[in-house]
Design an enzyme around this catalytic site. Structure first.
Site, PDB file in Angstrom:
ATOM      1  N   SER A 156      56.089  15.228  50.116  1.00 31.31           N
ATOM      2  CA  SER A 156      55.621  16.570  50.494  1.00 31.31           C
ATOM      3  C   SER A 156      54.493  17.006  49.576  1.00 31.31           C
ATOM      4  O   SER A 156      54.672  17.119  48.362  1.00 31.31           O
ATOM      5  CB  SER A 156      56.774  17.567  50.406  1.00 31.31           C
ATOM      6  OG  SER A 156      56.242  18.873  50.469  1.00 31.31           O
ATOM      7  N   HIS A 166      53.911  14.648  54.371  1.00 35.00           N
ATOM      8  CA  HIS A 166      54.551  15.864  54.883  1.00 35.00           C
ATOM      9  C   HIS A 166      53.763  17.084  54.401  1.00 35.00           C
ATOM     10  O   HIS A 166      53.546  17.265  53.204  1.00 35.00           O
ATOM     11  CB  HIS A 166      55.989  15.889  54.364  1.00 35.00           C
ATOM     12  CG  HIS A 166      56.840  16.989  54.895  1.00 35.00           C
ATOM     13  ND1 HIS A 166      57.461  16.930  56.117  1.00 35.00           N
ATOM     14  CD2 HIS A 166      57.191  18.184  54.357  1.00 35.00           C
ATOM     15  CE1 HIS A 166      58.163  18.047  56.315  1.00 35.00           C
ATOM     16  NE2 HIS A 166      58.010  18.822  55.254  1.00 35.00           N
ATOM     17  N   ASP A 192      53.596  21.180  54.355  1.00 33.79           N
ATOM     18  CA  ASP A 192      54.413  22.387  54.509  1.00 33.79           C
ATOM     19  C   ASP A 192      53.541  23.626  54.631  1.00 33.79           C
ATOM     20  O   ASP A 192      52.976  24.096  53.645  1.00 33.79           O
ATOM     21  CB  ASP A 192      55.315  22.550  53.279  1.00 33.79           C
ATOM     22  CG  ASP A 192      56.433  21.538  53.252  1.00 33.79           C
ATOM     23  OD1 ASP A 192      57.180  21.466  54.242  1.00 33.79           O
ATOM     24  OD2 ASP A 192      56.558  20.820  52.241  1.00 33.79           O
ATOM     25  N   MET A 239      53.323  27.574  55.221  1.00 31.54           N
ATOM     26  CA  MET A 239      54.164  28.781  55.114  1.00 31.54           C
ATOM     27  C   MET A 239      53.299  30.021  55.304  1.00 31.54           C
ATOM     28  O   MET A 239      52.176  30.070  54.806  1.00 31.54           O
ATOM     29  CB  MET A 239      54.808  28.846  53.724  1.00 31.54           C
ATOM     30  CG  MET A 239      55.621  27.621  53.385  1.00 31.54           C
ATOM     31  SD  MET A 239      56.287  27.775  51.727  1.00 31.54           S
ATOM     32  CE  MET A 239      56.971  26.142  51.491  1.00 31.54           C
ATOM     33  N   HIS A 279      54.843  20.375  59.046  1.00 29.98           N
ATOM     34  CA  HIS A 279      56.050  21.204  59.115  1.00 29.98           C
ATOM     35  C   HIS A 279      55.625  22.665  59.035  1.00 29.98           C
ATOM     36  O   HIS A 279      55.255  23.154  57.964  1.00 29.98           O
ATOM     37  CB  HIS A 279      56.975  20.811  57.941  1.00 29.98           C
ATOM     38  CG  HIS A 279      58.220  21.630  57.830  1.00 29.98           C
ATOM     39  ND1 HIS A 279      58.996  21.649  56.690  1.00 29.98           N
ATOM     40  CD2 HIS A 279      58.834  22.457  58.706  1.00 29.98           C
ATOM     41  CE1 HIS A 279      60.023  22.451  56.875  1.00 29.98           C
ATOM     42  NE2 HIS A 279      59.955  22.964  58.089  1.00 29.98           N
ATOM     43  N   MET A 299      56.362  26.329  58.862  1.00 35.95           N
ATOM     44  CA  MET A 299      57.351  27.371  58.559  1.00 35.95           C
ATOM     45  C   MET A 299      56.673  28.710  58.814  1.00 35.95           C
ATOM     46  O   MET A 299      56.396  29.491  57.889  1.00 35.95           O
ATOM     47  CB  MET A 299      57.811  27.235  57.100  1.00 35.95           C
ATOM     48  CG  MET A 299      58.756  26.064  56.903  1.00 35.95           C
ATOM     49  SD  MET A 299      58.872  25.594  55.179  1.00 35.95           S
ATOM     50  CE  MET A 299      57.487  24.508  55.072  1.00 35.95           C
ATOM     51  N   MET A 321      66.925  21.060  57.462  1.00 36.08           N
ATOM     52  CA  MET A 321      66.587  21.595  56.139  1.00 36.08           C
ATOM     53  C   MET A 321      67.821  21.483  55.249  1.00 36.08           C
ATOM     54  O   MET A 321      68.901  21.959  55.605  1.00 36.08           O
ATOM     55  CB  MET A 321      66.170  23.067  56.225  1.00 36.08           C
ATOM     56  CG  MET A 321      64.788  23.339  56.803  1.00 36.08           C
ATOM     57  SD  MET A 321      63.399  22.467  56.049  1.00 36.08           S
ATOM     58  CE  MET A 321      63.556  22.901  54.322  1.00 36.08           C
ATOM     59  N   GLY A 341      61.619  22.147  44.888  1.00 37.87           N
ATOM     60  CA  GLY A 341      62.429  22.118  43.674  1.00 37.87           C
ATOM     61  C   GLY A 341      63.775  22.816  43.743  1.00 37.87           C
ATOM     62  O   GLY A 341      64.331  23.177  42.709  1.00 37.87           O
ATOM     63  N   ASP A 394      64.919  17.394  54.503  1.00 40.61           N
ATOM     64  CA  ASP A 394      63.872  18.029  53.691  1.00 40.61           C
ATOM     65  C   ASP A 394      64.486  19.033  52.726  1.00 40.61           C
ATOM     66  O   ASP A 394      65.063  20.038  53.148  1.00 40.61           O
ATOM     67  CB  ASP A 394      62.895  18.725  54.656  1.00 40.61           C
ATOM     68  CG  ASP A 394      61.680  19.310  53.962  1.00 40.61           C
ATOM     69  OD1 ASP A 394      61.498  19.084  52.752  1.00 40.61           O
ATOM     70  OD2 ASP A 394      60.905  19.987  54.667  1.00 40.61           O
ATOM     71  N   SER A 447      59.095  17.593  44.810  1.00 40.28           N
ATOM     72  CA  SER A 447      59.064  17.656  43.344  1.00 40.28           C
ATOM     73  C   SER A 447      59.549  16.365  42.696  1.00 40.28           C
ATOM     74  O   SER A 447      58.997  15.949  41.678  1.00 40.28           O
ATOM     75  CB  SER A 447      59.872  18.857  42.856  1.00 40.28           C
ATOM     76  OG  SER A 447      61.134  18.885  43.453  1.00 40.28           O
TER      77      SER A 447
HETATM   78  C1  DX5 Z   1      60.570  23.540  51.497  1.00 39.27           C
HETATM   79  C2  DX5 Z   1      59.667  22.491  52.103  1.00 39.27           C
HETATM   80  C3  DX5 Z   1      59.883  21.136  51.543  1.00 39.27           C
HETATM   81  C4  DX5 Z   1      59.626  21.016  50.057  1.00 39.27           C
HETATM   82  C5  DX5 Z   1      60.603  20.032  49.516  1.00 39.27           C
HETATM   83  O1  DX5 Z   1      60.403  24.738  52.179  1.00 39.27           O
HETATM   84  O2  DX5 Z   1      59.873  22.402  53.503  1.00 39.27           O
HETATM   85  O3  DX5 Z   1      59.152  20.143  52.246  1.00 39.27           O
HETATM   86  O4  DX5 Z   1      58.325  20.618  49.752  1.00 39.27           O
HETATM   87  O5  DX5 Z   1      60.491  20.034  48.141  1.00 39.27           O
HETATM   88  P1  DX5 Z   1      61.552  19.349  47.179  1.00 39.27           P
HETATM   89  O6  DX5 Z   1      61.609  17.886  47.528  1.00 39.27           O
HETATM   90  O7  DX5 Z   1      60.973  19.628  45.833  1.00 39.27           O
HETATM   91  O8  DX5 Z   1      62.858  20.040  47.417  1.00 39.27           O
HETATM   92 ZN    ZN Z   2      58.951  20.626  54.640  1.00 38.86          ZN
END
Ligand code: DX5
Ligand code: ZN
Length: 215
Positions: A7, A32, A34, A36, A65, A67, A136, A144, A174, A197
């Protein structure tokens, strides 16, 4: 299947090119991304200008992805990135069947994401149309966070549902993925592990990617 999708959220944004070259040279299967919006989730990450720059350098298939609320508005822009897969949240789509059809019409694989509180049973009537279901394993919005153990039970149920309707859907996980749980997740039935992370905070991210695949 044992795929890994690092990610980008946990990459060094001041040195993105270096991190993308690391990903290109690694055994990562997808990248990946993300997105937001500060509305669907309590955080804002990056948008299309950043992803366009990433797409020019990254040689791995892009797994986007979203969100965000009303993700269907952005199908043409995700398509223009050359994305392999567009992933929308079940909780963000009132007309999910239509959205999935439009993603396919745009030539992309279609994924649906479920928040930790959303049962897999809500996908019963759409599952044959999906290429991927993302479970999720943390509440979306931040990297993290701690992995939610209930995810294993959801994988087991979803795997049975997929087999029962002969859906081609892959199961993606994820949030909170590390070498502590990667092997168990693959064995439980996960096909694609997203990790942010744990990969990027390591001094040897390429080796970590390899180790996750072999976990
Ligand atoms: C969280 C994201 C994830 C995130 C995962 O909202 O959708 O893709 O980057 O991060 P780690 O692997 O650090 O939990
Ligand atoms: Zn994600």
């Amino acid at each position: 299947m044992r795929l890994v999708a690092p990610s980008l959220l946990s990459a060094n944004f001041a040195k993105l090119e270096a991190d993308l070259k690391m990903i290109n040279a690694s055994q990562a299967d997808w990248l990946h991304l993300d997105v937001m919006d500060g509305v669907f989730v309590p955080n804002i990450s990056f948008g299309f200008p950043v992803m366009e720059a990433v797409a020019r350098i990254c040689t791995k298939p892009l797994d986007v992805h979203l969100m965000i609320v009303e993700p269907q508005k952005f199908i043409p822009q995700v398509q223009a990135l050359g994305a392999y897969l567009m992933n929308v949240h079940y909780e963000a789509c009132t007309h999910l069947h239509r959205v999935i059809g439009e993603i396919h019409q745009a030539g992309m694989k279609a994924g649906v994401t479920l928040n930790p509180h959303t049962p897999v049973s809500v996908l019963e009537d759409i599952l044959p149309d999906l290429d991927l279901v993302l479970l999720m394993s943390v509440n979306p919005g931040f990297g993290g966070q701690v992995f939610i153990e209930q995810t294993y039970a959801k994988i087991t149920k979803l795997k049975q549902m997929i087999a029962g309707c002969k859906s081609p859907a892959l199961i993606q996980i994820d949030g909170g993925v590390s070498l502590d749980n990667a092997g168990a997740l693959y064995r439980a039935g996960a096909d694609v592990l997203v990790s942010g992370s744990f990969i990027f905070k390591s001094p040897r991210p390429k080796e970590i990617i390899e180790q996750i695949k072999k976990a």
